[in-house]
Design a protein around this motif. Sequence first.
Motif, mmCIF file in Angstrom:
data_model
loop_
_atom_site.group_PDB
_atom_site.id
_atom_site.type_symbol
_atom_site.label_atom_id
_atom_site.label_comp_id
_atom_site.label_asym_id
_atom_site.label_seq_id
_atom_site.Cartn_x
_atom_site.Cartn_y
_atom_site.Cartn_z
ATOM 1 N N ILE A 37 1.067 -1.416 0.203
ATOM 2 C CA ILE A 37 -0.159 -0.021 -0.313
ATOM 3 C C ILE A 37 0.190 1.240 -0.617
ATOM 4 C CG2 ILE A 37 -1.658 1.423 1.627
ATOM 5 C CD1 ILE A 37 -3.221 -0.994 0.048
ATOM 6 N N TYR A 38 2.232 1.089 0.790
ATOM 7 C CA TYR A 38 2.804 2.316 0.956
ATOM 8 C C TYR A 38 3.254 2.291 -1.036
ATOM 9 C CZ TYR A 38 6.131 5.470 2.843
ATOM 10 O OH TYR A 38 6.665 6.638 2.736
ATOM 11 N N GLU A 39 4.090 1.698 -0.973
ATOM 12 C CA GLU A 39 4.359 1.822 -2.068
ATOM 13 C C GLU A 39 3.800 1.981 -3.208
ATOM 14 O OE1 GLU A 39 6.269 -2.620 -2.607
ATOM 15 O OE2 GLU A 39 7.995 -2.251 -1.006
ATOM 16 N N LYS A 40 2.774 1.149 -2.766
ATOM 17 C CA LYS A 40 1.658 1.795 -4.128
ATOM 18 C C LYS A 40 1.589 3.657 -4.303
ATOM 19 C CE LYS A 40 -2.593 1.026 -6.502
ATOM 20 N NZ LYS A 40 -3.759 0.245 -6.674
ATOM 21 N N ALA A 41 0.985 4.216 -2.998
ATOM 22 C CA ALA A 41 0.413 5.773 -2.623
ATOM 23 C C ALA A 41 2.565 6.399 -3.348
ATOM 24 C CB ALA A 41 0.615 5.447 -1.278
ATOM 25 N N GLN A 42 3.189 5.829 -2.822
ATOM 26 C CA GLN A 42 4.805 6.779 -3.482
ATOM 27 C C GLN A 42 4.973 6.651 -4.611
ATOM 28 O OE1 GLN A 42 7.919 4.213 -1.224
ATOM 29 N NE2 GLN A 42 8.359 6.603 0.014
ATOM 30 N N MET A 43 4.201 5.258 -5.214
ATOM 31 C CA MET A 43 4.558 5.185 -7.123
ATOM 32 C C MET A 43 3.544 6.509 -7.461
ATOM 33 S SD MET A 43 3.910 2.188 -9.413
ATOM 34 C CE MET A 43 2.082 1.446 -8.894
ATOM 35 N N ILE A 44 2.136 6.473 -6.534
ATOM 36 C CA ILE A 44 1.003 7.672 -7.469
ATOM 37 C C ILE A 44 1.280 8.842 -6.544
ATOM 38 C CG2 ILE A 44 -0.987 8.017 -6.753
ATOM 39 C CD1 ILE A 44 -1.646 5.508 -6.460
ATOM 40 N N LEU A 45 2.212 9.365 -6.004
ATOM 41 C CA LEU A 45 2.626 10.425 -5.840
ATOM 42 C C LEU A 45 4.240 11.129 -6.665
ATOM 43 C CD1 LEU A 45 2.488 11.556 -1.548
ATOM 44 C CD2 LEU A 45 1.055 12.097 -3.193
ATOM 45 N N SER A 46 4.194 9.623 -7.052
ATOM 46 C CA SER A 46 5.817 10.278 -8.335
ATOM 47 C C SER A 46 5.444 10.478 -9.359
ATOM 48 C CB SER A 46 6.337 8.910 -7.901
ATOM 49 O OG SER A 46 7.719 9.219 -8.409
ATOM 50 N N GLU A 47 4.229 10.185 -9.466
ATOM 51 C CA GLU A 47 3.451 10.201 -10.885
ATOM 52 C C GLU A 47 3.182 11.445 -11.108
ATOM 53 O OE1 GLU A 47 0.952 6.456 -11.437
ATOM 54 O OE2 GLU A 47 2.691 5.061 -11.662
ATOM 55 N N ARG A 48 2.615 11.661 -9.922
ATOM 56 C CA ARG A 48 1.626 13.159 -10.038
ATOM 57 C C ARG A 48 2.904 14.387 -9.918
ATOM 58 N NH1 ARG A 48 -2.141 12.873 -4.457
ATOM 59 N NH2 ARG A 48 -3.170 11.496 -5.301
ATOM 60 N N ARG A 49 4.087 13.764 -9.076
ATOM 61 C CA ARG A 49 5.201 14.859 -9.187
ATOM 62 C C ARG A 49 5.469 15.080 -10.877
ATOM 63 N NH1 ARG A 49 8.592 18.296 -5.977
ATOM 64 N NH2 ARG A 49 10.845 17.950 -6.542
ATOM 65 N N SER A 50 5.925 14.145 -11.397
ATOM 66 C CA SER A 50 6.413 14.407 -13.037
ATOM 67 C C SER A 50 5.498 14.694 -13.594
ATOM 68 C CB SER A 50 6.727 13.036 -12.741
ATOM 69 O OG SER A 50 8.353 12.268 -12.741
ATOM 70 N N ARG A 51 4.748 14.376 -13.229
ATOM 71 C CA ARG A 51 3.494 15.259 -14.614
ATOM 72 C C ARG A 51 3.428 16.868 -13.929
ATOM 73 N NH1 ARG A 51 -0.385 12.144 -13.308
ATOM 74 N NH2 ARG A 51 -1.487 13.413 -11.912
ATOM 75 N N ALA A 52 2.890 17.208 -13.160
ATOM 76 C CA ALA A 52 3.183 18.291 -12.768
ATOM 77 C C ALA A 52 4.534 19.196 -12.981
ATOM 78 C CB ALA A 52 3.355 18.567 -10.815
ATOM 79 N N ILE A 53 5.451 18.504 -13.116
ATOM 80 C CA ILE A 53 6.927 19.516 -13.835
ATOM 81 C C ILE A 53 7.163 19.232 -15.339
ATOM 82 C CG2 ILE A 53 9.556 18.916 -13.986
ATOM 83 C CD1 ILE A 53 8.856 17.820 -11.456
ATOM 84 N N SER A 54 6.575 18.601 -15.527
ATOM 85 C CA SER A 54 6.400 17.946 -17.385
ATOM 86 C C SER A 54 5.479 18.935 -18.033
ATOM 87 C CB SER A 54 6.029 16.452 -17.439
ATOM 88 O OG SER A 54 5.105 16.462 -19.180
ATOM 89 N N GLU A 55 4.225 19.000 -17.060
ATOM 90 C CA GLU A 55 2.666 20.561 -17.689
ATOM 91 C C GLU A 55 3.901 21.666 -17.558
ATOM 92 O OE1 GLU A 55 0.011 19.319 -14.508
ATOM 93 O OE2 GLU A 55 -0.962 17.196 -16.113
ATOM 94 N N ASN A 56 4.348 21.955 -16.471
ATOM 95 C CA ASN A 56 4.911 23.185 -15.949
ATOM 96 C C ASN A 56 5.970 23.725 -17.251
ATOM 97 O OD1 ASN A 56 5.425 24.975 -14.182
ATOM 98 N ND2 ASN A 56 7.989 25.038 -14.666
ATOM 99 N N ASP A 57 6.763 22.541 -17.577
ATOM 100 C CA ASP A 57 8.061 22.639 -18.806
ATOM 101 C C ASP A 57 7.290 22.772 -19.563
ATOM 102 O OD1 ASP A 57 10.090 21.927 -17.273
ATOM 103 O OD2 ASP A 57 10.303 19.849 -18.280
ATOM 104 N N MET A 58 6.590 22.567 -19.711
ATOM 105 C CA MET A 58 5.300 22.939 -21.303
ATOM 106 C C MET A 58 4.872 24.045 -21.597
ATOM 107 S SD MET A 58 3.107 19.331 -21.706
ATOM 108 C CE MET A 58 1.640 19.947 -23.682
ATOM 109 N N ARG A 59 4.483 24.638 -20.155
ATOM 110 C CA ARG A 59 3.990 25.903 -19.538
ATOM 111 C C ARG A 59 5.170 26.898 -20.262
ATOM 112 N NH1 ARG A 59 0.879 23.813 -15.472
ATOM 113 N NH2 ARG A 59 2.170 24.713 -13.962
#
Length: 327
Positions: free
Chosen positions: A5-27
């Motif tokens: 459960i903890y590892e899955k949560a970490q993976m979800i947060l990591s994906e959220r963070r990567s997506r936020a940074i990627s979207e910021n790069d596009m902006r």
Amino acid sequence: MKNEIYEKAQMILSERRSRAISENDMRIQEINSKIPEIKEVNAAIFNTGKELIRTVLSGDKSDIQTRIEQIKSSNLGAQELCRKMLVSHGYPADYLDVQFACKKCNDTGSYKAAMCDCMRQLCGRLMAESLNENAQLTLSSFDTFRLSYYKGEDYRTMERILDFARTYAVDFTPSSGSILMFGKTGLGKTHLSLAIANEVLNKGYSVLYDSTINILNKIQKENFSYEKNSEMLDAVMDTELLILDDLGTEYENKMYSSTIYNIINTRLNRGKPTIISTNMDFGQIAARYDERVVSRLTSMYTCLGFRGEDVRLQQKQQNTIIKKGVL
């Protein structure tokens, strides 16, 4: 908490963070192409950042604090200019900021050397989803709740209850009030409590729902297991909405009674909402449970008294008539 459960949560947060940074790069690329002046300002900000690092690492202690403050002031001024230029071109002032889902931990899951609230909530949601997979209940909908099964004053009472439940679900927050649904069997208590669960889950909150006896059995099994873990009890206490179905069908013993009080009292103290359904009336509840349980249910829960004739029995009778008509 299970490691998976903890590892899955970490993976979800990591994906959220990567997506936020990627979207910021596009902006950033968009703004650099549309407003070249901002690109120059951002370059100046980057250069002051490098200068700040060089100053700190230089080892020259003479007047270093003054120099650092000057560099910071210059950087802040450039950032403010950049924000004003964005607004003047019709963009939000924070358009070039990384839009993390959690502003406290920036989607890392850690805040001030401890687990961030967003991580704890995500783990609770994943844990509830895992436990709900084994529940014997199926989510319902408000649209399938039929008031046509109720007559006269019963109809008006159930109409008010349906409106209350629908509003509760729409306005739900993790600090919403708790509800006690009581009345004879087959009047729609489980249907409405699970319709609320359906809406609350769709809003992204964690919901743990099961019969009271199943949850108590799981907690008891944990208490007597070799590992002595508290996974189920933790999930019950931490989930944003707990639904206990069929209170009163569990065996009467001190451990179950104590656990029920502990769940009700702890969640009230934490400001967490709980929905409890039971076929018992107030007199039966008072005869069965500790007065502390009765006091909290009657004074701190919104009590909804269901009225009418058994809907399941009416449905069965209607189906029988239809079959006879076909035959």
